[in-house]
Design a protein around this motif. Structure first.
Motif: not given
Length: 326
Positions: A123-125, A120-121
């Protein structure tokens, strides 16, 4: 009188000689079970335990006193011969796999979490941020010390260390005059000689099915000194939004590898090479794995994969593997 004494001496010495038999040792190292069977005139448990303890203090990342744990904490520490051997072999497989095998992928593995508990945590970043300090070309050994381009670089040799541990125990046994043995540490196998029945050692390759472990796809006969390792994703995955993600992290993308290989078994002259190659194959996929196999001398493979068009389970194995199949 002299002849009698000589006869008595010969009889006494002969009675002291222990008949060789097969012994078994088992336990755990790196939180992984091991099983060892060997033919000798005595148990070698104490020497095996000592060797594994020394190995643990070098390459077990879960042991806070190990060399690799200190390297990861950026402490001043000189690496030992075991560490250097694994480090150099990892470099070799990193290069020949085009970066698919990369022990610095540890931060990404930790980020995804055990069993992908942190999805859930993701991200692409966040992935891009971690990839800045992932890359085996950003680390080297100089004067027995590990030099990092970035102190956040972490090492994890779990995809090669169990295979090397099997090789280390094989070397120990051979030094004790053992010529017939099988060593299995976490599924990675080193063998030589014959089994108790005077035949080759046999090991099975499991059929990759998600809900069963008792079906065998093939039986491999190991008759000479070699190492065998198998990597598989078919029981280590999670499904999200209808898409399956496997446990092998692709160092290039930072995401779980999206390949069609279900399991890859590799036979090599040593178990360390087999272990690393099997892991790299899982990240590469069938076509690139076969190209990689052509670059490495004396390895054989047995790959089970899903056909991308039909979804059927298929098998590819090297011609040289025919003599190993029972």
């Amino acid at each position: 009188m002299k002849c009698y004494n000589l006869f008595f001496f010969i009889f006494l010495c002969a009675s002291c000689i222990q008949k060789k038999q097969y012994y078994e040792d088992s336990g755990a190292v790196f939180h992984t079970p091991y099983h060892i069977k060997y033919r000798h005139d005595k148990l070698l448990t104490d020497k095996i335990d000592k060797e594994l303890q020394d190995f643990n203090l070098s390459l077990n990342p879960f042991n806070p006193n190990s060399i690799i744990a200190k390297v990861n904490r950026n402490q001043e520490v000189e690496v030992d011969e075991r560490f250097q051997t694994v480090f150099n072999k990892a470099r070799e497989i990193y290069e020949v796999s085009g970066g698919a095998f990369d022990p610095t992928v540890a931060p990404l593995i930790n980020f995804w979490g055990f069993g992908f508990e942190n999805t859930d945590n993701v991200s692409q970043h966040a992935i891009d941020s971690l990839k800045r300090f992932v890359g085996y070309d950003k680390i080297h050994i100089e004067n027995r010390r590990v030099i990092k381009e970035d102190p956040r670089i972490q090492l994890n040799f779990s995809a090669i260390a169990k295979g090397y541990a099997s090789d280390v125990i094989a070397s120990l046994l051979e030094g004790e005059g053992v010529h017939n043995y099988i060593i299995e540490i976490g599924g990675e196998i080193a063998v030589n000689g014959k089994n108790p029945h005077g035949d080759c050692w046999h090991t099975g390759i499991s059929k990759p099915q998600e809900h069963t472990t008792n079906q065998i796809a093939a039986v491999i006969r190991l008759c000479n000194k070699c190492g065998l390792a198998t990597s598989g994703n078919y029981r280590n995955f999670y499904v999200r939004d209808g898409k399956k993600y496997v446990h092998t992290i692709d160092p290039k993308t930072g995401y779980p590898a999206q390949q069609n290989i279900l399991s890859a078994t590799v036979i090599a002259p040593d178990c360390m090479t087999a272990d690393a190659c099997a892991t790299a194959f899982m990240a590469l996929g069938v076509d690139e794995a076969l190209l990689m196999a052509e670059k490495i001398k004396d390895i054989k493979y047995y790959i089970i994969y899903t056909d991308k068009e039909t979804g059927e389970m298929k098998i590819k194995y090297s011609d040289a593997l025919n003599i190993y199949l029972k």
